[in-house]
Design an enzyme around this catalytic site. Structure first.
Site, PDB file in Angstrom:
ATOM      1  N   ASP A   1      -8.780  -2.341  -1.279  1.00 22.54           N
ATOM      2  CA  ASP A   1      -7.543  -1.565  -1.301  1.00 22.54           C
ATOM      3  C   ASP A   1      -6.535  -2.532  -0.699  1.00 22.54           C
ATOM      4  OD1 ASP A   1      -5.289  -0.080  -0.448  1.00 22.54           O
ATOM      5  OD2 ASP A   1      -6.451   1.751  -0.644  1.00 22.54           O
ATOM      6  N   HIS A   2      -5.670  -3.083  -1.511  1.00 22.82           N
ATOM      7  CA  HIS A   2      -4.895  -4.233  -1.011  1.00 22.82           C
ATOM      8  C   HIS A   2      -3.957  -3.838   0.136  1.00 22.82           C
ATOM      9  CE1 HIS A   2      -1.595  -2.886  -3.649  1.00 22.82           C
ATOM     10  NE2 HIS A   2      -0.801  -3.650  -2.932  1.00 22.82           N
TER      11      HIS A   2
ATOM     12  N   HIS B   1      -4.161   4.016  -1.514  1.00 24.87           N
ATOM     13  CA  HIS B   1      -3.293   3.462  -0.470  1.00 24.87           C
ATOM     14  C   HIS B   1      -2.802   4.526   0.522  1.00 24.87           C
ATOM     15  CE1 HIS B   1      -3.552   0.248  -3.238  1.00 24.87           C
ATOM     16  NE2 HIS B   1      -2.548   0.581  -4.018  1.00 24.87           N
TER      17      HIS B   1
HETATM   18  C1  BG6 Z   1      -0.922  -0.825  -6.978  1.00 27.07           C
HETATM   19  C2  BG6 Z   1      -0.472   0.183  -7.997  1.00 27.07           C
HETATM   20  O1  BG6 Z   1      -2.179  -0.476  -6.474  1.00 27.07           O
HETATM   21  O2  BG6 Z   1       0.019  -0.873  -5.908  1.00 27.07           O
HETATM   22  C3  BG6 Z   1       0.918  -0.148  -8.496  1.00 27.07           C
HETATM   23  O3  BG6 Z   1      -1.373   0.184  -9.095  1.00 27.07           O
HETATM   24  C4  BG6 Z   1       1.877  -0.306  -7.353  1.00 27.07           C
HETATM   25  O4  BG6 Z   1       1.379   0.878  -9.384  1.00 27.07           O
HETATM   26  C5  BG6 Z   1       1.317  -1.264  -6.297  1.00 27.07           C
HETATM   27  O5  BG6 Z   1       3.093  -0.818  -7.860  1.00 27.07           O
HETATM   28  C6  BG6 Z   1       2.189  -1.289  -5.062  1.00 27.07           C
HETATM   29  O6  BG6 Z   1       1.768  -2.324  -4.205  1.00 27.07           O
HETATM   30  P1  BG6 Z   1       2.789  -2.998  -3.183  1.00 27.07           P
HETATM   31  O7  BG6 Z   1       1.934  -3.969  -2.433  1.00 27.07           O
HETATM   32  O8  BG6 Z   1       3.857  -3.638  -3.998  1.00 27.07           O
HETATM   33  O9  BG6 Z   1       3.324  -1.891  -2.337  1.00 27.07           O
END
Ligand code: BG6
Length: 485
Positions: free
Chosen positions: A173-174, A236
């Site tokens: 989960d990045h 997230h």
């Molecule tokens: C991803 C989603 O997991 O997270 C995207 O699939 C979203 O739709 C993105 O834009 C948002 O990541 P960050 O790091 O830009 O907040």
């Protein structure tokens, strides 16, 4: 204890994530001398590259996606020399033998990063197993989407588990790779002052916003199948809820932290068909202007009519002693006014105001944790306006500001994937999501989707460039609460 592997294998190596995030992140680690000496990185995908072709591809990706001040010719050369490539049609098990041959000896450990289409998970795992690429020296990392509901996620997890035990499975989960997200733990458990009020006695409500200004970004095929609840909340947003609501873990390690997170996720109050219409709001963006730019509505951008939600707001509850009666207002959307991710903790008012008789108005304290694009922690406190107070005491809310950018000036801000890839290579699972967490997340999200279905709930339109449908404002206003903006 760190246990670095000698080889890294990237599936989907020519894809979008690889170009934008994985290759630049691996380069960043290489340039800082953080990759193990001799670590090789083998890319694989359907493209018919050879090693040289893949190095060209990677060089181009770095040119495009690295900030200029990070481009160092010598470091780039050194990084490219680590790269190898093997073309593979993952749907055909036969190609895996050649892949294994290309990798050669994996007795020094192998880490596999899977960012492929979900329907390729099965064949890929089967192929890896058949080619001897799933043994005890191999760990695997999985990028979302890991299913579209509890059932399909269990199928994927079972499939993976047949080849890789849980301790060698690293689900990404990045958001957990983001420095400011990890900082939630430092703030809560590295300071004594917050914890005593971090509960239903001290806190009135918690708000979490992940707002984006982008629309479909060429991902229509994926996004329209999924929608905001599954794309953002299931993973997230719920991970943020878990970090905010968890009990203090005994130690900073994968087991202790994830044990506490999963308890929170399992304590989320189910929102069923009776509650969905009062506890959730869904929206879909119409045409409008975002930051001065005119943009099309969702259906027009997609090229067909769709009921997929691009915005969702939820009033959630964590049913345990600590959080009884404290609403967690969650919202996320595309094409919003502004791009930011933020957690706002609204504290209870003082029990008795001594300033009321003197005309002084008090605001309850708010703690704002801004995750991006700015990185700060801001505590809003009441202070007296300077003056003689002959017409009454004037009090004003002022910020106690901790800007992480200023406090840690000179420290490079890393891409979330740098941290996650390094932890994968070195074998630290703390910031990866365990199976029981994913399943608890899906269980809660599935109930909401079932409720929408039972009620025939359709997303409400909202103008691009706004904060979502009016009903989202009503969701908090009904409780006398205003979204922090
Ligand atoms: C991803 C989603 O997991 O997270 C995207 O699939 C979203 O739709 C993105 O834009 C948002 O990541 P960050 O790091 O830009 O907040």
């Amino acid at each position: 204890t760190r246990d670095p592997v000698a080889k890294l294998l990237l599936f989907g190596a020519t894809g979008d994530l690889s170009q934008r995030m994985l290759l630049p992140s691996l380069y960043g680690l290489h340039a800082d001398g953080l990759l193990p000496d001799g670590l090789t990185i083998t890319g694989t995908a359907r493209h018919e590259h050879d090693d040289a072709g893949f190095r060209d591809f990677a060089k181009h990706a770095l040119d495009q996606f690295l900030p200029d001040d990070r481009k160092d010719e010598t470091a780039i050369e050194g990084f490219l020399a680590r790269l190898h490539y093997q073309p593979l049609d993952a749907s055909n098990v036969d190609g895996f033998a050649a892949l294994a041959e290309k990798l050669g000896d994996i007795s020094g450990g192998l880490a596999i990063f899977l960012s492929t289409a979900p329907w390729l998970f099965g064949p890929t795992i089967t192929g890896l197993k058949s080619a001897g690429l799933a043994g005890p020296k191999v760990r695997i990392s999985l990028e979302k989407p890991l299913g579209k509901d509890l059932k399909s996620s269990q199928e994927i997890n079972d499939l993976v588990a047949a080849a890789f035990p849980e301790e060698r499975t690293y689900r990404i989960d990045h958001y957990l790779g983001k420095e400011t997200v990890q900082n939630i733990l430092a703030l809560r458990f590295g300071n004594a002052m917050f914890e005593p009020v971090w509960n239903a006695r001290g806190i009135d409500n918690v708000q979490i916003t992940i707002a984006e200004t982008v629309g479909l970004e060429g991902r229509a095929g994926y996004y329209d199948e999924v929608g905001a609840l599954r794309d953002m909340v299931q993973n997230h947003v719920l991970q943020l809820v878990a970090l905010i609501a968890m009990e203090p873990p005994a130690r900073f390690d994968g087991t202790s932290i994830r044990d506490e997170k999963v308890k929170v996720l399992r304590s989320l109050r189910m929102i069923g068909p009776e509650e969905v219409n009062t506890h959730t709001v869904t929206g879909q963006y119409d045409a409008g202007a975002v930051k001065g730019e005119i943009v099309r509505g969702y259906d027009e951008e997609l090229g067909k009519e769709s009921d997929t939600e691009t915005f969702v707001a939820v009033k959630a509850h964590v049913d345990n002693w600590r959080w009884q009666g404290v609403p967690f207002y969650l919202r996320t959307g595309k094409r919003m006014t502004d791009r930011h991710s933020e957690i706002s903790i609204q504290f209870k008012p003082v029990p008795h105001s001594i300033f009321a008789d003197r005309g002084g108005q008090l605001q309850p304290n708010t703690l704002v944790i801004r995750l991006q694009p700015e990185e700060y922690v801001r505590l809003l406190v009441m202070a007296k306006e300077p003056g003689l107070d002959r017409d009454g005491v004037r009090l004003r809310e002022v910020p106690l500001d901790l800007s992480l950018t200023t406090a840690f000036a000179g420290t490079r801000r890393r891409i979330a994937y740098e941290r996650l890839l390094l932890d994968l290579i070195e074998g630290d699972p703390t910031l990866f999501v365990r199976r029981d967490e994913v399943e608890a997340q899906w269980t809660w999200v599935d109930a909401i989707r079932d409720g929408w279905k039972a009620n025939g709930t359709k997303p409400k339109g909202y103008a691009s460039g706004s904060w979502g449908p009016n009903a989202s404002v009503a969701l908090t206003e009904r409780d006398g609460v205003t979204w922090n903006e």
